[in-house]
Scaffold this motif. Structure first.
Motif, short mmCIF file in Angstrom:
data_model
loop_
_atom_site.label_atom_id
_atom_site.label_comp_id
_atom_site.label_asym_id
_atom_site.label_seq_id
_atom_site.Cartn_x
_atom_site.Cartn_y
_atom_site.Cartn_z
N ILE A 91 28.69 54.50 21.74
CA ILE A 91 28.20 54.28 20.39
C ILE A 91 26.94 54.82 20.43
O ILE A 91 26.51 55.58 19.51
CB ILE A 91 28.03 52.72 20.07
N ALA A 92 26.07 54.83 21.64
CA ALA A 92 24.77 55.38 21.63
C ALA A 92 24.80 56.92 21.74
O ALA A 92 24.03 57.41 21.06
CB ALA A 92 23.78 54.98 22.66
N ALA A 93 25.77 57.41 22.29
CA ALA A 93 25.78 59.02 22.45
C ALA A 93 26.49 59.36 20.87
O ALA A 93 25.84 60.48 20.60
CB ALA A 93 27.11 59.21 23.33
N TYR A 94 27.48 58.60 20.24
CA TYR A 94 27.65 59.00 18.96
C TYR A 94 26.17 59.17 17.73
O TYR A 94 26.43 59.99 17.24
CB TYR A 94 28.71 58.12 18.41
N GLU A 95 25.73 58.03 17.94
CA GLU A 95 24.58 57.97 17.45
C GLU A 95 23.42 59.01 17.42
O GLU A 95 23.08 59.83 16.52
CB GLU A 95 23.80 56.71 17.37
N ASP A 96 23.23 59.47 18.69
CA ASP A 96 22.59 60.72 19.18
C ASP A 96 23.10 61.96 18.33
O ASP A 96 22.27 62.77 17.99
CB ASP A 96 22.43 60.68 20.53
N ILE A 97 24.32 62.06 18.51
CA ILE A 97 25.06 63.28 17.89
C ILE A 97 24.84 63.46 16.63
O ILE A 97 24.47 64.44 16.04
CB ILE A 97 26.44 63.14 18.61
N MET A 98 25.07 62.00 15.90
CA MET A 98 24.73 62.30 14.49
C MET A 98 23.42 62.36 13.84
O MET A 98 23.20 62.89 12.85
CB MET A 98 25.42 60.97 13.72
N LYS A 99 22.53 62.29 14.69
CA LYS A 99 21.17 62.44 14.55
C LYS A 99 20.76 64.08 14.51
O LYS A 99 19.61 64.41 14.33
CB LYS A 99 20.17 61.72 15.32
N MET A 100 21.59 64.65 15.45
CA MET A 100 21.32 66.25 15.68
C MET A 100 21.20 67.10 14.42
O MET A 100 21.85 66.69 13.58
CB MET A 100 22.02 66.45 16.69
#
Length: 102
Positions: A91-100
């Motif tokens: 989930i943290a990785a997904y959130e980081d990708i979405m913030k890019m």
């Protein structure tokens, strides 16, 4: 509380799962997709829970001792904790990708 042996077995299982996923390998090379790896991990946790339930029922009927039940429950606890940690990382990785920025 989980014993060091149980924790070591859980980490070894996680390492095997990650090893078969193969960082940097294509899905054709490793033969297993992320979805199937995740499905196997969840199935493993569910199977651990079933074993703990079976041990608890066996103890209630007088066919198992307390130590077997405690060991099965501890195994399940470690497996669930590992699964939750992996879920949080995904989930943290997904959130980081979405913030890019695109």
């Amino acid at each position: 509380m989980a014993s060091p042996t149980i924790a070591a077995n859980a980490y070894a299982s996680l390492a095997r799962v990650l090893e078969t996923g193969g960082a940097g390998k294509s899905t054709e090379a490793s033969g297993q997709s992320f979805a199937s790896m995740l499905k196997d991990a969840v199935g493993s946790v569910m199977e651990s829970g079933r074993k703990a339930d079976a041990q608890t029922i066996a103890m209630a009927s007088g066919k198992a001792n307390v130590m077997d039940v405690v060991t099965a429950v501890a195994d399940t606890d470690v497996a669930v904790s590992t699964l939750v940690s992996v879920r949080d990382r995904v989930i943290a990785a997904y959130e980081d990708i979405m913030k890019m920025p695109i």
